[in-house]
Design a protein around this motif. Structure first.
Motif, PDB file in Angstrom:
ATOM      1  N   ASN A  53       0.825  -1.213   0.000  1.00 17.28           N
ATOM      2  CA  ASN A  53       0.000   0.000   0.000  1.00 17.28           C
ATOM      3  C   ASN A  53       0.857   1.260   0.000  1.00 17.28           C
ATOM      4  N   GLU A 105       2.353   1.803  -3.463  1.00 18.75           N
ATOM      5  CA  GLU A 105       1.367   2.344  -4.399  1.00 18.75           C
ATOM      6  C   GLU A 105       1.015   3.793  -4.062  1.00 18.75           C
ATOM      7  N   MET A 106       0.985   4.122  -2.780  1.00 18.92           N
ATOM      8  CA  MET A 106       0.611   5.467  -2.363  1.00 18.92           C
ATOM      9  C   MET A 106       1.614   6.509  -2.872  1.00 18.92           C
TER      10      MET A 106
END
Length: 328
Positions: free
Chosen positions: A300, A303-304
């Motif tokens: 995550n 991707e952030m």
């Protein structure tokens, strides 16, 4: 065959597996050990992917035995100076070890082939028993035994799987209760179908792997070979960025695609992720850094911040524990 050492004690301490919090963990059906931690009673298994992996496991196993008061028995048709750990750079006086009997290189014909040239498991077990008994009388503290079983599975007319498994069971019954004998059975996994490889693996209690590239009790970096790359165990924080970067650069130097096994990485800081991104920026799209078993929270974060768009950084697969010892 004798089960106790001459002194009645062992120089190999037992250790209880612990997790990152220092709590004792339930031991699985097998143990996984770096080669330098193999100890008497271990019936070890090495399914290697090529000469480099084999040499980096069997080389230390043989060499460390000869550098201490331990006997080494190698069942092979190869000459001693061509065996892992015993070449010109091995630092071992082969002539002296051979004359003293500390190194015993035994041909297959003498160790495990009958008069018709057929593999005879009982002969191999008897050979191991004789060598261990002799070592006891000669005053060695332990005996290291190894042989490569690839020849049993990669040519026509070889023994059926049931016979090979029966041999492994008998070797295990001989080695496992011993306080002197330790063994590593080798096989080139490219020569054996996966189902048969898994069955032979199951006859061993210990999976043997290379010694760590780095281990300070917080982070462990282990070289992997199939696929090529590194396994990270523990925590990767700022104090360990430099040593990880060195290991990553070293393994990337001669390989088109490098995998990082993150299945046992408990923590990685943002600086560590940035290090991965910097490394990936310089990679061609067809030679990416592959992140296997990436934790969802780490994925995550990647991707952030948009690092998943880097062509040199690729999310890999999730490894099943059932493949331990047959595929890394």
């Amino acid at each position: 065959m004798r089960r106790a050492s001459k002194t009645g004690t062992t120089a190999y301490a037992e250790r209880t597996p612990t997790n990152f919090d220092g709590q004792a963990m339930e031991t699985p059906w097998f143990a996984k050990r770096p080669v330098s931690e193999v100890r008497p009673g271990d019936h070890g298994w090495l399914a290697y992917s090529g000469p480099e992996e084999r040499d980096r496991v069997i080389g230390p196993f043989v060499r460390e035995g000869l550098q201490t008061n331990e006997k080494v028995v190698y069942v092979t048709d190869a000459p001693a100076d061509r065996l892992p750990g015993l070449g010109p750079r091995g630092g071992v006086d082969l002539d002296a070890c051979g004359r003293s009997g500390q190194l015993r290189v035994i041909s297959r014909r003498d160790a495990c082939l009958n008069r018709r040239g057929e593999f005879e498991p009982a002969m191999l077990v008897d050979t191991i028993g004789r060598e261990v008994d002799a070592a006891f009388g000669e005053g060695y503290r332990a005996v290291r035994i190894t042989t490569d079983h690839t020849w049993l599975v990669d040519r026509p007319g070889t023994p059926d799987l049931t016979r090979v498994l029966g041999c492994e069971d008998r070797v295990g019954d001989t080695v496992s209760p011993s306080t002197m004998a330790m063994a590593i059975c080798q096989i080139d996994r490219r020569a054996c179908p996966p189902g048969e490889l898994a069955a032979i693996r199951a006859a061993h209690e210990v999976l043997v792997e290379v010694n760590p590239e780095f281990d300070d009790g917080v982070l462990k970096i282990i070289r992997t070979f199939d696929p090529d790359g590194l396994r990270l165990v523990g925590e990767l924080d700022a104090a360990r960025h430099a040593v990880f970067a060195e290991s990553l650069a070293r393994v990337s130097a001669a390989r088109r695609r490098v995998h990082l096994d993150l299945s046992r990485l408990g923590f990685i800081d943002l600086g560590g992720l940035h290090l991965l991104a910097r490394h990936a920026i310089g990679l061609p799209a067809d030679q990416p850094l592959v992140l296997d078993d990436l934790a969802p929270d780490v994925e995550n974060v990647i991707e952030m911040v948009g690092w998943h768009r880097l062509p040199g950084l690729v999310r890999g697969s999730r490894t099943s524990p059932d493949t331990e010892g047959t595929h890394r």
